[in-house]
Design a protein around this motif. Sequence first.
Motif, mmCIF file in Angstrom:
data_model
loop_
_atom_site.group_PDB
_atom_site.id
_atom_site.type_symbol
_atom_site.label_atom_id
_atom_site.label_comp_id
_atom_site.label_asym_id
_atom_site.label_seq_id
_atom_site.Cartn_x
_atom_site.Cartn_y
_atom_site.Cartn_z
ATOM 1 N N VAL A 261 -0.528 13.414 -0.398
ATOM 2 C CA VAL A 261 0.247 12.989 0.769
ATOM 3 C C VAL A 261 -0.499 11.838 1.450
ATOM 4 N N CYS A 262 0.250 10.785 1.753
ATOM 5 C CA CYS A 262 -0.315 9.571 2.346
ATOM 6 C C CYS A 262 -0.256 9.652 3.871
ATOM 7 N N ARG A 263 -1.041 8.821 4.552
ATOM 8 C CA ARG A 263 -1.010 8.814 6.028
ATOM 9 C C ARG A 263 0.349 8.365 6.560
ATOM 10 N N GLY B 165 0.818 -1.213 0.000
ATOM 11 C CA GLY B 165 0.000 0.000 0.000
ATOM 12 C C GLY B 165 0.848 1.257 0.000
ATOM 13 N N HIS B 166 2.096 1.136 0.445
ATOM 14 C CA HIS B 166 2.968 2.308 0.525
ATOM 15 C C HIS B 166 4.091 2.268 -0.511
ATOM 16 N N VAL B 167 3.843 1.534 -1.588
ATOM 17 C CA VAL B 167 4.709 1.635 -2.762
ATOM 18 C C VAL B 167 4.298 2.915 -3.483
ATOM 19 N N GLY C 151 1.923 10.017 -2.889
ATOM 20 C CA GLY C 151 1.550 9.197 -4.040
ATOM 21 C C GLY C 151 1.635 7.698 -3.826
ATOM 22 N N CYS C 152 1.426 7.246 -2.577
ATOM 23 C CA CYS C 152 1.429 5.798 -2.309
ATOM 24 C C CYS C 152 0.231 5.158 -3.005
ATOM 25 N N LEU C 153 0.332 3.848 -3.275
ATOM 26 C CA LEU C 153 -0.768 3.102 -3.902
ATOM 27 C C LEU C 153 -2.082 3.319 -3.138
#
Length: 422
Positions: free
Chosen positions: A255-257, A245-247, A262-264
């Motif tokens: 921005v991801c948690r 999920g964080h690729v 831009g994470c999956l």
Amino acid sequence: MDEERSEGVLRQRNRVRLLDALRHEGTASRSELARLTGLSRTTVGSLVSDLQARGIVIEHDDGERHTGRGRPPVYLSLDRSAGVAVGIDFDHDRVRVALADLSSNVVGEDDTEIDVDHSAANAIDAAVEMVGGLHATADVDEARVVGVGVGLPGPIDRLTGTVGSTFILPGWAGIKAQDVLAERLGARVQVDNDANLGALAEASFGAGRGLSDVVYVRLGSGVGAGLVLGGRLHHGAGGLAGEIGHVQVRPDGAVCRCGNRGCLETIAAEGALRALLRPARGHDVTRRELLSLVASGDLGSTRVVNDAGLAVGRVLADLCNAVNPEALIVGGELAEAGEPLLGGIREAIDRYALPGAARAVKVVHGELGERAELLGALALVTQSTDSLHAIDSETVVQFPDPAPGRTGCPAGGKEAVVAETS
Ligand SMILES: [Zn+2]
């Protein structure tokens, strides 16, 4: 060590070997057990007598297995009272608990809605209360619990049993779920990540049974994967294996948690899909609504889900090149979207993975649905050799007859993947 004590240790070691073989086979004759364990017929006979006297092993005929002439051999299996496994699955908004015997037959199950992400204490209280209720309903002596398997929706630090990223599960920061639950439940506790448990369950009882290299992808409010490689759950050095999920898929994306960009997850998790539909639908679309729109063939919703499948498949194509799995099993809440999602995943794998890796892998829907992680939590216990060491009491449990619908081993113990989980 004096002679008597070392003899006792050796005998216990042999007894555990025999129990392990019996658990793995489900049913076996004395001569099959001698072959499987490498112990002599005499030793097997003597150990079986001990275990029978304690009500842990029972004899029965197994007419279906006997195809030759003459007197059918006497078969042995673990008595349902030999030990109890407890499974707890903390999902983001729900806690599920179950009790099972050592052959993974579920004898009681319960669940409740609760905000797990933001209050570890409330979620743990709810789990402990439900487990107590199940013990009472199933009339199970708590002393017979040989272990507790626990699933959490975040990466788990293998050394400390804590959630490895406080960004991902803020309400659980600093909480040693393993220690807290061990104290509350008075039993040995193993904690693992939800996608890992889904992988273990699908590989043992579901769509990956009988296969040795399986990737389980969990698509819901997050995106994660669990890997079973060579028949064993693969955690990696720090328990982060499978965190797809964080690729990063879009360097300039949202921005991801996790703090990256831009994470999956930022484009393929449930929240992202619902946000995409908001302008067209004019309101916040719930998960239920999204899934029913897809089921009814709504074009926009189908496209959103298919695009998510393509994005997830793009990342999985690289994973297929790296680990060359036999099956890619899709689970989690979004898996209900069905073919538009799975078709997207297949299309991306066919396009981006090496042809050999793409040909080798079948992309299938999970068979265990929302119970996968809970069944995986039970399998953590029932497939661990430590649980066999815990069978060391004269008392036995009496299980009531299984209630229809809620109970029964999903696929039997015979094809279970034996994973050394500690
Ligand atoms: Zn991320």
